[in-house]
Design an enzyme around this catalytic site. Structure first.
Site, PDB file in Angstrom:
ATOM      1  N   GLU A  16      19.458  39.030  41.319  1.00  0.00           N
ATOM      2  CA  GLU A  16      20.854  38.679  41.051  1.00  0.00           C
ATOM      3  C   GLU A  16      21.192  37.291  41.588  1.00  0.00           C
ATOM      4  OE1 GLU A  16      22.692  43.192  40.812  1.00  0.00           O
ATOM      5  OE2 GLU A  16      22.921  42.078  42.696  1.00  0.00           O
TER       6      GLU A  16
ATOM      7  N   LYS B 128      34.957  41.092  41.000  1.00  0.00           N
ATOM      8  CA  LYS B 128      35.137  41.227  39.562  1.00  0.00           C
ATOM      9  C   LYS B 128      36.527  40.733  39.137  1.00  0.00           C
ATOM     10  CE  LYS B 128      32.074  45.241  39.467  1.00  0.00           C
ATOM     11  NZ  LYS B 128      31.999  46.685  39.147  1.00  0.00           N
TER      12      LYS B 128
ATOM     13  N   ASN C 186      36.710  48.751  39.783  1.00  0.00           N
ATOM     14  CA  ASN C 186      36.350  48.997  41.183  1.00  0.00           C
ATOM     15  C   ASN C 186      36.154  47.725  41.996  1.00  0.00           C
ATOM     16  OD1 ASN C 186      33.813  48.175  40.384  1.00  0.00           O
ATOM     17  ND2 ASN C 186      32.829  50.150  40.711  1.00  0.00           N
TER      18      ASN C 186
ATOM     19  N   TYR D  31      23.835  43.121  33.917  1.00  0.00           N
ATOM     20  CA  TYR D  31      23.940  44.570  33.762  1.00  0.00           C
ATOM     21  C   TYR D  31      22.839  45.156  32.881  1.00  0.00           C
ATOM     22  CZ  TYR D  31      28.411  44.479  36.173  1.00  0.00           C
ATOM     23  OH  TYR D  31      29.382  44.336  37.125  1.00  0.00           O
TER      24      TYR D  31
ATOM     25  N   ARG E 235      27.258  47.094  51.428  1.00  0.00           N
ATOM     26  CA  ARG E 235      27.545  48.245  50.567  1.00  0.00           C
ATOM     27  C   ARG E 235      28.445  49.264  51.276  1.00  0.00           C
ATOM     28  NH1 ARG E 235      25.467  48.603  45.738  1.00  0.00           N
ATOM     29  NH2 ARG E 235      25.294  50.871  45.701  1.00  0.00           N
TER      30      ARG E 235
ATOM     31  N   HIS F   7      31.138  44.022  43.157  1.00  0.00           N
ATOM     32  CA  HIS F   7      29.735  44.418  42.975  1.00  0.00           C
ATOM     33  C   HIS F   7      28.946  43.925  44.176  1.00  0.00           C
ATOM     34  CE1 HIS F   7      25.698  44.787  41.284  1.00  0.00           C
ATOM     35  NE2 HIS F   7      25.487  43.596  41.810  1.00  0.00           N
TER      36      HIS F   7
ATOM     37  N   THR G 266      30.960  53.629  44.587  1.00  0.00           N
ATOM     38  CA  THR G 266      31.242  53.059  43.269  1.00  0.00           C
ATOM     39  C   THR G 266      32.556  53.575  42.699  1.00  0.00           C
ATOM     40  OG1 THR G 266      28.879  52.811  42.839  1.00  0.00           O
ATOM     41  CG2 THR G 266      30.323  52.784  40.930  1.00  0.00           C
TER      42      THR G 266
END
Length: 149
Positions: free
Chosen positions: A126, A9, A112, A49, A85, A115, A91
């Protein structure tokens, strides 16, 4: 082989963590098959999103993700979705374990850093949203026999 979508991000890009994220995923043994830097349009961010569109934080999330460049990536490997992950961490960085990207570098849930797709179906959607099929490169790293039985 399974594929996943990972996005660094704007806060991760601004904090110069692109190389660190790539290093961690490469060191795990995953294969990078798609990579690009872009500043997402509102339309792209809203589609990405979409699952959160009814939540109160939706507009601020779209505003943030379109505020600067992101690095969009597709990674391939056995169990890459679940493993990535774990490497990314919870998160909320305050709940993320030390040694994870968010645990080591995250400050709060609104910033954070990264993603990662949460399921195979999500990853497929995605990847298709962010990459044309012609932007993905299938290749076999020479290290593969040392990673997989």
């Amino acid at each position: 082989m399974e594929r996943t979508f990972i996005m660094i991000k704007p806060d991760g890009v601004q904090r110069n963590l692109v190389g660190e994220v790539i290093r961690r995923l490469e060191n795990k043994g995953f294969t990078l098959v798609g990579l690009k830097m872009l500043q997402p349009s509102r339309e792209l961010a809203e589609k990405h999103y979409d699952v959160h569109k009814e939540r109160p934080f939706f507009q601020s999330l779209v505003d943030f993700i379109t505020s600067g460049p992101v690095v969009a990536m597709v990674w391939e490997g056995s169990g890459v979705i679940a493993s990535a992950r774990k490497i990314i961490g919870a998160t909320n960085p305050l709940n993320a374990e030390p040694g994870t990207i968010r645990g080591d570098y995250g400050v709060n849930v609104g910033r954070n850093l990264i993603h990662g797709s949460d399921a195979p179906e999500t990853a497929q959607g995605e990847i298709a949203l962010w990459f044309a099929q012609t932007e993905l490169v299938s290749w076999t790293p020479t290290i593969q026999p040392w990673l997989y039985e």
